[in-house]
Write an enzyme that holds these catalytic residues in place. Structure first.
Site, PDB file in Angstrom:
ATOM      1  N   ARG A 366      -8.954 -28.864  -0.493  1.00 36.77           N
ATOM      2  CA  ARG A 366      -8.735 -30.309  -0.355  1.00 36.77           C
ATOM      3  C   ARG A 366      -8.400 -30.622   1.108  1.00 36.77           C
ATOM      4  NH1 ARG A 366      -4.974 -33.261  -4.774  1.00 36.77           N
ATOM      5  NH2 ARG A 366      -3.233 -32.645  -3.501  1.00 36.77           N
ATOM      6  N   ARG A 372      -0.630 -39.702  -4.956  1.00 39.57           N
ATOM      7  CA  ARG A 372       0.532 -39.668  -5.858  1.00 39.57           C
ATOM      8  C   ARG A 372       1.369 -38.413  -5.646  1.00 39.57           C
ATOM      9  NH1 ARG A 372      -2.763 -37.725 -10.313  1.00 39.57           N
ATOM     10  NH2 ARG A 372      -3.485 -39.826 -10.750  1.00 39.57           N
ATOM     11  N   TRP A 503      -1.050 -41.087 -13.988  1.00 38.32           N
ATOM     12  CA  TRP A 503      -0.493 -39.780 -13.603  1.00 38.32           C
ATOM     13  C   TRP A 503      -1.323 -38.651 -14.212  1.00 38.32           C
ATOM     14  CZ3 TRP A 503       1.105 -36.094 -17.090  1.00 38.32           C
ATOM     15  CH2 TRP A 503       1.619 -34.942 -16.521  1.00 38.32           C
ATOM     16  N   ASP A 505      -4.372 -36.860 -14.919  1.00 40.26           N
ATOM     17  CA  ASP A 505      -5.717 -36.772 -14.356  1.00 40.26           C
ATOM     18  C   ASP A 505      -6.812 -36.793 -15.426  1.00 40.26           C
ATOM     19  OD1 ASP A 505      -5.149 -36.658 -11.660  1.00 40.26           O
ATOM     20  OD2 ASP A 505      -4.826 -34.498 -11.675  1.00 40.26           O
ATOM     21  N   LYS A 648      -1.952 -26.998 -20.680  1.00 39.99           N
ATOM     22  CA  LYS A 648      -1.959 -28.034 -19.639  1.00 39.99           C
ATOM     23  C   LYS A 648      -1.889 -29.430 -20.263  1.00 39.99           C
ATOM     24  CE  LYS A 648      -4.644 -27.506 -16.054  1.00 39.99           C
ATOM     25  NZ  LYS A 648      -4.399 -27.255 -14.625  1.00 39.99           N
ATOM     26  N   GLU A 649      -2.820 -30.314 -19.880  1.00 40.70           N
ATOM     27  CA  GLU A 649      -2.741 -31.695 -20.366  1.00 40.70           C
ATOM     28  C   GLU A 649      -3.101 -31.835 -21.848  1.00 40.70           C
ATOM     29  OE1 GLU A 649      -3.992 -31.008 -17.309  1.00 40.70           O
ATOM     30  OE2 GLU A 649      -3.604 -32.648 -15.887  1.00 40.70           O
ATOM     31  N   GLN A 702       3.133 -25.130 -12.827  1.00 36.50           N
ATOM     32  CA  GLN A 702       2.552 -26.421 -13.208  1.00 36.50           C
ATOM     33  C   GLN A 702       2.685 -26.680 -14.710  1.00 36.50           C
ATOM     34  OE1 GLN A 702      -1.606 -26.832 -14.041  1.00 36.50           O
ATOM     35  NE2 GLN A 702      -1.853 -28.327 -12.402  1.00 36.50           N
TER      36      GLN A 702
HETATM   37  O1  IFM Z   1      -0.530 -35.942 -11.909  1.00 33.97           O
HETATM   38  C1  IFM Z   1      -1.418 -34.889 -11.811  1.00 33.97           C
HETATM   39  C2  IFM Z   1      -1.318 -34.344 -10.431  1.00 33.97           C
HETATM   40  O2  IFM Z   1      -1.619 -35.328  -9.482  1.00 33.97           O
HETATM   41  C3  IFM Z   1      -2.199 -33.158 -10.233  1.00 33.97           C
HETATM   42  N1  IFM Z   1      -1.952 -32.157 -11.237  1.00 33.97           N
HETATM   43  C4  IFM Z   1      -2.023 -32.632 -12.588  1.00 33.97           C
HETATM   44  C5  IFM Z   1      -1.123 -33.816 -12.825  1.00 33.97           C
HETATM   45  C6  IFM Z   1      -1.269 -34.305 -14.264  1.00 33.97           C
HETATM   46  O3  IFM Z   1      -2.595 -34.564 -14.598  1.00 33.97           O
END
Ligand code: IFM
Length: 815
Positions: A366, A372, A503, A505, A648-649, A702
């Site tokens: 990047r 953010r 927030w 992604d 994760k998400e 994370q």
């Molecule tokens: O909020 C994001 C962040 O900007 C990058 N990593 C994952 C997070 C949640 O999706």
């Protein structure tokens, strides 16, 4: 299982078993010269960018071990046995080979003991330098003289750019060569290049300009070298058995059209009890620079190396410890102390400095700062270094577009006032980002107010700062414009649109789908803006903010609240995300916590929303992002379905929101629960369960795997995560209750009722507060009175008028 311990006094984490469940790393250096190193000396270095300024090659995700790194080999020439100063890469049996790694603030020291030979390698980047030193000491603890060879080695990249170096060998191998220059190996890339020959075939990131690196040694004489990788390693071998070390002789080969390398052989004899010292130096620069750097360590006096290295090392430690010492706490929980005092704080600085640039998971591709992430990261260091925070905050305000939104990516060469926006194709071309996120600029609100209150610089609100694309405005008007951005982009219920992402992604709600997370952020922004407007005496703005606050409150009750929880949002076609009746993902964490943080959910509603989290989302390793995971009923807007369930998400225990959860619990006064949540996710609390968590026990990762996975509790993606800042804020502001105000400070802890007392030493606007908190009544929250320098104050607020240079403060909690 335990692989090490915290040395609180030295501010170090000590690893006494090298076979950790993953490489346990540390960061050295600065934004100009960065380095990452594991407990086994693996890792890489780079100038400015991990992707385009790479000096050391590193093989991400390689089988069994991540290699190579900064290796130092030792060979006993009496019988040819050899080992390495770190357990890897030679990996001698651990019953015979002992090692210890001390990770500290911007340095790592690795010691070994084998065959009565003790070694210590201290790795660091001296302050403001663009090279790294590896101070190496070797001592003979045996009773006989030893004839030894020491080999320092580094595998250079052939190209500054990581990708070209890795996969474009028809090009990269033919632009690099090495030379031996007596005390160092010089690598030159694009030796024949110049701007005139720039950008051959678009391949060379350095535009054809020559670039040089060097690997040298001071304090000892080089006996032989290898400037080519295969000459040193040999064919069909690996770092565990390099040919040159096995045979005891580097072959004095330079690189030309192959892999550039730096290996220096130093032959020494050591009498019983004797110690010798040398310093390997790796850096960017030509022969002249290399010579002058190496010569600094090569003085006349026998102890020149030690003196120079010790001075630089002490400066470095002092620099970091001074920052960390701006807040030191002593609570009954040493795992919490270690995080607040050293590791969470240091991780906040690393995420602040490096953003998401370079780790063992990211190579640094990047070419800028995510909006953010960066604005969030600032919050983690404000209490320790408000000046540094201010600089970055200014930059981020200058990266706000005049329409109020944030630039998704702020390029390293950002030029405020002249930047193309996501509305223009040039921006997408140069960044790969063509859409606004809904939340980016809203992160400015908590960050700006925290900065102003910590520093006392109220005038910051009137500072004029350019927008990224055109025009300029005061900070106050930047903030108003940020609110306007979301007001201008709403869905059918009157909530802000989720756009390309909030927030999360993975949530692509588009221009009509609505995000409740952003709605609560917007509410919070309006609360903060109103506070600023009131302080400035701008009644029209107060009225404007109030109208939107009232409107949003009504909408929350009408559309977003369902019995005991808030929903997560609405898709463009009217589907409710996070509704109780949904088969999957029917309760989400972030809307509950943000309803409380924003102040939108009050009283019983706030507590109810948080109880739902506790009852439905909590696990022993933290709260899940939502539940149940998406599997059968994913929607196009919810891309997290691509992740395995519980990951994760997709209903994983995403770490960053845990900080918001802890903070929210402290807002409603649940000290026991806030602490319970913190303990669930505190890396230090997992020190004795490293086989489960896998990641470094001194840094947040994370995400942690949820209950639906095969490895509940395993954490991923070390170091570079927004978790550092959210958890730090929840500890400092929430649990410890340190809450600076415009003209004073509130001390309002929210703690486990079992804590009877604790102390904190906080530097507040240059003045020292030595705080003792007493909790004889065993409450979770509530301050009866404060005594400062003998003066009793009712409640929990101390005015600046009562603060001297050094202060004794007693905080008495109770009902
Ligand atoms: O909020 C994001 C962040 O900007 C990058 N990593 C994952 C997070 C949640 O999706």
């Amino acid at each position: 299982m335990n692989y090490g311990y915290f040395d609180e006094l030295s501010k170090e984490y000590v690893i006494n078993r090298p076979d950790t469940p993953s490489p346990w790393c540390n960061y050295l250096g600065s934004v100009d010269y960065g380095a990452i190193i594991s407990n086994n000396a693996t890792g890489y270095s780079f100038v400015k960018s991990g992707a385009s300024g790479r000096i050391i090659r590193f093989r991400f995700n390689s089988a069994s071990n991540d290699q190579p790194g900064r290796y130092i080999y030792i060979r006993d020439n009496s019988d040819g046995d050899f080992w390495s100063g770190s357990w890897q890469p030679v990996c001698k049996p651990l019953d015979k080979y002992k090692s210890e790694c001390r990770h500290g603030t911007a340095y790592t020291q690795i010691s070994s003991s084998y065959r009565s030979i003790d070694t210590t390698a201290l790795y660091f980047v001296p302050l403001d330098k663009n090279y790294e030193v590896w101070q190496f000491k070797i001592k003979n603890n045996g009773s006989e003289q030893k004839n030894l060879s020491v080999y320092g080695m580094v595998e250079f990249t052939n190209h500054d750019h990581y990708e070209n170096d890795t996969v474009n060998l028809q090009y990269s191998q033919f632009i690099s060569k090495t030379y031996f220059k007596g005390d160092h190996i010089l690598q030159v890339i694009n030796e024949n290049g110049s701007e005139a020959s720039s950008d051959v075939d678009g391949h060379c990131d350095t535009m054809g300009d020559p670039s040089c690196r060097f690997f040298g040694v001071a304090g000892q004489t080089v006996s032989a070298f290898d400037g080519e990788r295969e000459a040193f390693l040999g064919y069909y071998r690996n770092y565990g058995n390099p040919l040159a070390v096995e045979t005891g002789k580097c072959s004095n080969t330079a690189a030309y059209n192959c892999n550039s390398f730096g290996a220096l052989q130093i032959d020494i004899t050591l009498a019983p009890g004797e110690e010798k010292e040398m310093v390997f130096i790796l850096g960017a620069g030509n022969e002249e620079i290399a010579k002058s750097v190496i010569n600094k360590y090569n003085g006349e006096a026998a102890n020149t190396i030690s003196n120079v290295v010790n001075t630089q090392f002490e400066e470095l430690k002092k620099f970091w410890h001074a920052r960390l010492n701006n807040l030191q706490v002593n609570t009954p929980d040493s795992n919490l102390n270690n995080m607040v005092n050293v590791w969470n704080a240091y991780q906040c600085f690393i995420t602040f400095l490096w953003s998401r640039a370079a780790s063992f998971q990211y190579c640094g591709l990047r070419n800028g700062l995510g909006y953010r992430d960066t604005v969030q990261d600032i919050q983690g260091i404000i209490h320790l270094d408000d000046k540094l925070a201010r600089e970055r905050l200014w930059l981020m305000l200058s990266a706000q577009v005049s329409n109020g939104g944030g630039l998704p990516l702020v390029k390293f060469d950002h030029k405020a006032g002249h930047v193309k926006t996501p509305d223009e194709s040039e921006y997408a071309k140069s960044t790969g980002q063509s859409y606004y996120r809904a939340d980016d600029a809203l992160w400015l609100f908590p960050t700006v107010i925290t900065y102003i209150k910590e520093s006392g610089e109220w005038s910051f609100i009137d500072e004029v700062i350019p927008y990224a694309d055109k025009g300029e405005a005061t900070v106050y008007n930047h903030l108003r414009q940020a609110i306007q951005f979301n007001l201008d982009r709403q869905g059918s219920h009157g909530f802000p649109a989720g756009l390309f992402a909030d927030w999360n992604d993975c949530l692509r709600l588009g221009t009509k789908g609505e995000s409740m997370f952003v709605a609560f952020q917007l509410y919070y922004a309006l609360v903060i803006f109103k506070e600023f407007a009131q302080k400035k005496g701008l009644s029209d703005d107060v009225k404007w903010a109030d109208e939107h606050l009232d409107r949003l409150s009504t909408q929350f009750d009408q559309y977003a609240w369902q019995e005991d929880q808030y929903v997560r949002g609405f898709t463009e076609d009217g589907y409710t995300i996070g509704a109780k009746e949904n088969a999957e993902a029917n309760i989400w964490l972030n809307p509950q916590t943000w309803s409380v943080i924003s102040g939108a959910a009050k009283g019983e509603k706030a507590k109810t929303a948080l109880n739902s989290v506790y009852n439905k989302l909590n696990t022993k390793y933290g709260a899940r992002l939502f539940y149940p995971p998406f599997k059968k009923y994913g929607m196009p807007v919810a891309r997290m379905v691509l992740f395995n369930e519980g990951t994760k998400e997709n209903a994983g225990i995403f770490s960053q929101p845990q900080g918001w959860l802890i903070l929210a619990e402290t807002i409603v006064g649940n000290g026991n629960r806030a602490y319970e949540y913190f303990t669930e996710i505190n890396p230090a609390a997992m020190n004795n369960h490293a086989e489960i968590r896998k990641l470094e026990p001194y840094v947040h990762g994370q995400a942690t795997e949820g209950i639906d996975t095969l490895n509940h509790g395993r954490s991923h993606v070390h170091w570079l995560t927004g978790t550092a800042s959210t958890v730090m804020v929840s500890l400092v502001n929430g649990i410890l209750g340190l809450q600076p105000q415009y003209d004073g400070i509130k001390l309002d802890p929210c703690i486990p009722s079992a804590w009877k007392e604790f102390t904190m030493n906080k530097v507040f606007r240059g003045k020292m507060l030595n705080i003792k908190v007493e909790n004889n009544e065993g409450v979770e929250k509530g301050v009866k009175y404060i005594v400062i320098n003998g003066k009793k104050l009712d409640g929990c607020y101390i005015s600046c008028d009562d603060i001297a240079d050094t202060n004794d403060v007693l905080v008495v909690m109770g009902k």
